[in-house]
Design an enzyme around this catalytic site. Structure first.
Site, PDB file in Angstrom:
ATOM      1  N   ASP B 381       0.834  -1.198   0.000  1.00 21.18           N
ATOM      2  CA  ASP B 381       0.000   0.000   0.000  1.00 21.18           C
ATOM      3  C   ASP B 381       0.874   1.255   0.000  1.00 21.18           C
ATOM      4  O   ASP B 381       1.766   1.394   0.851  1.00 21.18           O
ATOM      5  CB  ASP B 381      -0.868  -0.049   1.264  1.00 21.18           C
ATOM      6  CG  ASP B 381      -1.964   0.987   1.263  1.00 21.18           C
ATOM      7  OD1 ASP B 381      -2.914   0.824   0.464  1.00 21.18           O
ATOM      8  OD2 ASP B 381      -1.870   1.945   2.055  1.00 21.18           O
ATOM      9  N   GLU B 410       1.716  -0.426  -4.981  1.00 14.86           N
ATOM     10  CA  GLU B 410       0.559   0.425  -5.279  1.00 14.86           C
ATOM     11  C   GLU B 410       1.044   1.865  -5.282  1.00 14.86           C
ATOM     12  O   GLU B 410       0.744   2.641  -4.396  1.00 14.86           O
ATOM     13  CB  GLU B 410      -0.554   0.222  -4.228  1.00 14.86           C
ATOM     14  CG  GLU B 410      -1.854   0.901  -4.611  1.00 14.86           C
ATOM     15  CD  GLU B 410      -2.436   1.785  -3.516  1.00 14.86           C
ATOM     16  OE1 GLU B 410      -3.574   2.232  -3.685  1.00 14.86           O
ATOM     17  OE2 GLU B 410      -1.761   2.048  -2.493  1.00 14.86           O
TER      18      GLU B 410
END
Lengths: 654, 654
Positions: B381, B410
């Site tokens: 993330d 990401e």
């Protein structure tokens, strides 16, 4: 290269410019040149990053200069720096956590939103404690930020200007990350900026006797021609080989195979019984004559460039003394040059693989001799037909002892070889300029030379050579000569011209791209004076062009060239600029507009990249050819008549 | 970087591809991938150069493969090589003097011109002596070349074929020059080629009670959904964080600030009193449940990918146990996330500068735990808000012990950061694909991904995520979903889809680019079966696309993508190919033609780069969507009706 990735560092510095092949070769530059340094630096999140150029000059002076973020989306940082010393500069890029800028930005945003106001004062005080370790001057600000009688906004306003200055002068450089070091080799100006002229000394003062035979010119008669060269404004005079010329398989007029006894032969067929590359052709005079010639040239501000053509005539002393420097064929004979089935029997090429170090020593010895006689510039004949590593070793050895020596590569070959010769040490090179004649070709090529390849390849824009008389010149008439000289002198930091160009010599040997009755194989007696008198010489224009260069330093560099737009397919527009801070406080901006079609009159609009030149909405320009003045702006009408005057050379008056 | 230039070598090898930042980082590749190796190599003069790829596989097997000169003007040499082992390949380029080729060429030219005929026989015999040192097989040729009863031409004809073969098998490699070594890290196929699906396990099997409150799904109920994922043909299932969720400042439905007691909270607000990143949310089940879930998935050919979101809710155990991993503000409180003046009080970001090695150890410990439970893929993330060097160290440490572990970044951020994360170790990354919807955008971006950045950046083409519902999907109707899935599955070696896409979920929260009633903040009970029954599910199309990928291995790679032309501004054309020699003897060529405008019917001509695909003048293609067959050639008419079928997926029948 390692199996593990290289450590990326706290703040990744992922791209640097200038550099050559990832630092494998030094970056090229010349004295006075302004270099734009750029770096792609990234950091995570939103805190502020500071990026600095850290550059150490040849004399050891370190400068730290803050870079500006010029493209946030690309994380690109830039700054300009002028190199003023000759020698090796070394630079690194430094990236660090700019805690002060982060605090100032956050505090302003939060105070404006009435959030965390006292907290930001406390954060500021904590930051000042760090600064206090470097300087006692920060304590006064701590008092103000703690002053409960003032609102936080009042406290900030009270400290901001002075504190920002003081923080800039005493940077904390928290979490500093440094890039690898890159070397920039800054050479003397002539290495990349010069005005070159070429003549054959044997033609200077040569004359034909009533019986048709010739009396050779020599260094004594050639001294007389130096004034002509100076008059045109050149500062380098390049001489084709001055050594004894072989007799075996000597080439006759127009490159014919059977020379007569009176044909002088090609100066590139070097060596006879009297000597080789270290000797002077007896017709040209003695070593003393040569030395005097060099001195006379130097007195006029002209440096002499010699030819270095590493090949031998079959009569060269090396053939007997060092046969291992040539290729011996299976039948025991020495191999002459050939491009099968064509034979060039007047030339023995060197074999660089048999005895590289022995041959290197010999060429070193020869160069040391000529350097001793005052020659610091060498035009290297066909370097791309010799091994690259030989040049790398030779140039490195010579430049180590004589950093002022300049080698010009006559490498008319494919791009990879031309570029590699630049990377491994050649100070400059002939270029494809001669065959780039249309506007589109010139825009592309000038941009390539000035930007893409500028870190390793320095072009010399020759308008002609004894080997090259282009179709453009053959069929373009006198305007073609004017156009080409103007582009070369204005666009090229270095440009060059071979004798006869100023007389518009334009007749080629049929089927070739060379002058007919080529001077390589015979004497030429040109009457420059007469041409001047009957107003059919380009010499005055050439003098004007070189004068314009001398008076406008911006024209003496390559990296500062920018192309602009015109609506006409033949009208080329480019500019060069030196900002005031790099030119003793004076701006120097020159805009050149030129009709590259020698057969036409063109009317068009010219569009300038205003921001690049930092130009105001309207401004005055002076045409350095005619002296006329115009009011210019972003979009300008021009009319260029190739038959009268194909160019505007416009100096911006600020 | 050194003050002297690096040695250039006997035959300069001046450019290599693939390489990343001059060898600073390894080149990325996956098992089975075909790499085009290219080198710019130069030599002086006219003698022949041989260039070879010298590559050593992870198991130590060295292959030497001759390269072909594909562009003489650019001195460019190329060859293709397929990587079949996982691990580190190392390659160098070798350039050497091809004496045999030089001799053969020169001899042919000279014999044809009746020049030096016997001499060339002698030169041949001399060359054979060199070969004789390596193999006794050459002696027979010496006899033939010496045979005075035959003419030189007869002798040459008699030896040429066999001698050329033998010389190729026993190369002399005279004056061999080797480039630097470059590492290629060849990873398992899923590192760069996969079909990803994302679901929230708490939603799978969740149901609402009559009182409106929800019963959470868990790993036991989620097992039931695995069959649905397999049915669509996916082989990676990515789960948002499965850890306990903080209560302090928990976000409510639609990202509101005040959550009710029944709101489950965002899975990315990790940690409460019961545990942090090493714990499982009690609602989802036990470690054993999770282990069973992973095993069930694996049995169906699906790998589980977990989320690695390095941040904490204020309730995370780290806040008490290791406050040094966060930023403490001047007032003693721990800093929450903010983008001043906006506050995100439910999240404490990590401070990576206070205790990097301590935090690294902790994340290493956590990953080791999940790896032990069978999770080999991590979707990271927002890696761009953490320090790059942390990722470099973490990935290197994990991959050193577990080279099979894959990290997906990401990193929806600027190009320099995205690319750097790829260079320092991330196996793959989310990409800008989601926002590249027009033909022109896609042509540029697919070329960038497949060529310019392929050596360091492996994209995963997601059509949607819980954070991204693009305008194209919001307003393109069902055809938009079909178009995007088709492009992603065919153009991307990896592609991905977040649950709900197959149901055409297209309503955004006003003013945002996210789904309304976002699953991040609540449970979703979707009736996939009912949608299938009423024929309003994209699942069958997705299954077909994944099946086509499985049956056509060319579609499983990225570097082999080529774009072609159409005359229509919306019709995108691209192809992927595996040559027979890299695919067990079978050619696999797929051409995709797709109308990117979801609101139209388009008729246009499609123009193929025939040579690139090695296509004959005419050929048959099979449409893998409809089963129809067409006769195709260089120029082809297509009609694509987005409301019916926006694409042709054409397999070439050879």
């Amino acid at each position: 290269m390692s199996s593990a990735s290289a450590g990326v560092g706290r703040f990744p510095i992922v791209a640097l410019d200038p550099q050559v092949d990832g630092g494998k070769y030094p970056v090229k530059a010349i004295e006075g040149e302004v270099i734009t340094f750029s770096a792609t630096c990234i950091r995570e999140g939103h805190d502020k990053l500071a990026v600095e150029l850290v550059i150490v000059s040849p004399s050891g002076k370190q400068t730290r200069q803050r870079m500006q973020q010029t493209n946030a989306g690309l994380d690109l940082w830039e700054t300009k720096f002028q190199l003023l010393e000759v020698g090796s500069y070394r630079y690194r890029i430094s990236a660090w956590d700019d805690e002060y800028a982060t605090w100032l930005h956050t505090t302003k945003v939060k105070l404006a939103a009435s959030v965390d106001e006292e907290l930001m004062m406390l954060e500021g005080i904590r930051l000042l404690e760090k600064f206090a370790k470097n300087s006692s001057k920060f304590s006064v600000f701590t008092k103000i930020l703690s002053d409960n009688k003032l609102t936080p906004l009042e406290r900030l306003s009270k400290v901001e200007t002075e504190l920002t200055e003081l923080a800039a002068a005493n940077p904390l450089r928290n979490l500093e990350t440094l890039s690898d070091e890159v070397e920039i080799r800054c050479e003397r100006k002539l290495a990349g900026s010069g005005k070159w002229y070429e003549f054959f000394p044997r033609s200077e003062g040569a004359h034909q006797k009533p019986d048709g035979s010739w009396v050779s010119g020599n260094f004594k008669t050639a001294v007389q021609s130096l004034e002509r060269v100076r008059e045109m404004g050149f500062n380098v005079l390049y001489l084709p080989p001055i050594h004894p010329i072989g007799k075996t398989f000597r080439k006759g007029k127009n490159n014919t195979l059977n020379a007569s006894d009176t044909d002088p032969g090609s100066p590139w067929a070097i060596g006879d019984a009297t000597g080789g590359h270290d000797a002077i052709h007896p017709d040209l005079g003695t070593e003393k004559d040569f030395k005097d010639f060099v001195k006379s040239a130097n007195k006029l501000g002209i440096e002499i460039a010699m030819d270095l053509a590493l090949q031998a005539s079959p009569d060269h002393p090396w053939v007997k003394s060092n046969p291992q420097w040539f290729t011996t064929r299976a039948d025991g004979t020495i191999a002459y040059a050939e491009n099968p089935p064509k034979k060039y029997q007047d030339i023995y090429p060197i074999n660089f693989d048999n005895d590289l170090s022995g041959f290197l020593d010999e060429v070193y010895r020869i160069l040391k001799k000529w350097i001793g006689l005052g020659v610091l510039i060498y035009r290297v004949d066909n370097p791309h037909t010799k091994t690259v590593e030989f040049w790398q070793k030779l140039i490195s050895r010579i430049n180590h002892e004589h950093p002022e020596v300049i080698f010009l590569a006559e490498a008319f070959t494919k791009p990879a070889m031309m570029h590699t010769l630049g990377k491994i040490g050649f100070q400059q090179s002939y270029s494809y300029f001669t065959w780039r004649n249309t506007k589109d070709e010139l825009v592309d090529y000038l941009n390539e030379l000035s930007h893409q390849s500028a870190n390793f390849f320095r072009p010399n824009l020759w308008v002609n050579t004894p080997d090259i008389l282009t179709e453009y010149l053959q069929f373009g008439g006198k305007p073609a000569f004017k156009v080409r000289a103007t582009i070369a002198a204005m666009a090229g930091a270095s440009w060059g011209m071979y004798s006869g160009f100023e007389l518009y010599e334009s007749v080629a040997r049929p089927g070739s791209e060379e002058n007919i009755d080529n001077e390589k194989y015979e004497y030429k007696a040109r009457d420059f004076e007469a041409a001047l008198k009957r107003d059919s010489s380009l010499a005055p224009r050439i003098r004007l062009l070189n004068e314009i260069r001398d008076r406008n330093p911006a024209l003496q560099y390559q990296r500062n060239l920018e192309t602009h737009y015109s609506d006409d397919s033949s009208v080329l527009v480019f500019s060069k600029r030196l900002e005031p801070k790099f030119n003793g406080g004076k701006d120097n901006t020159v805009i050149v507009v030129i009709n590259t079609d020698p057969h036409s009159v063109r009317e068009t609009m010219v569009h300038l990249k205003m921001q690049q030149l930092d130009l105001p909405h309207t401004f005055e320009v002076e045409d350095l050819i005619t002296g006329e003045r115009f009011e210019w702006g972003e979009h300008n009408f021009v009319r260029l008549d190739s038959f009268k005057e194909p160019a505007h050379i416009l100096r911006v008056i600020r």
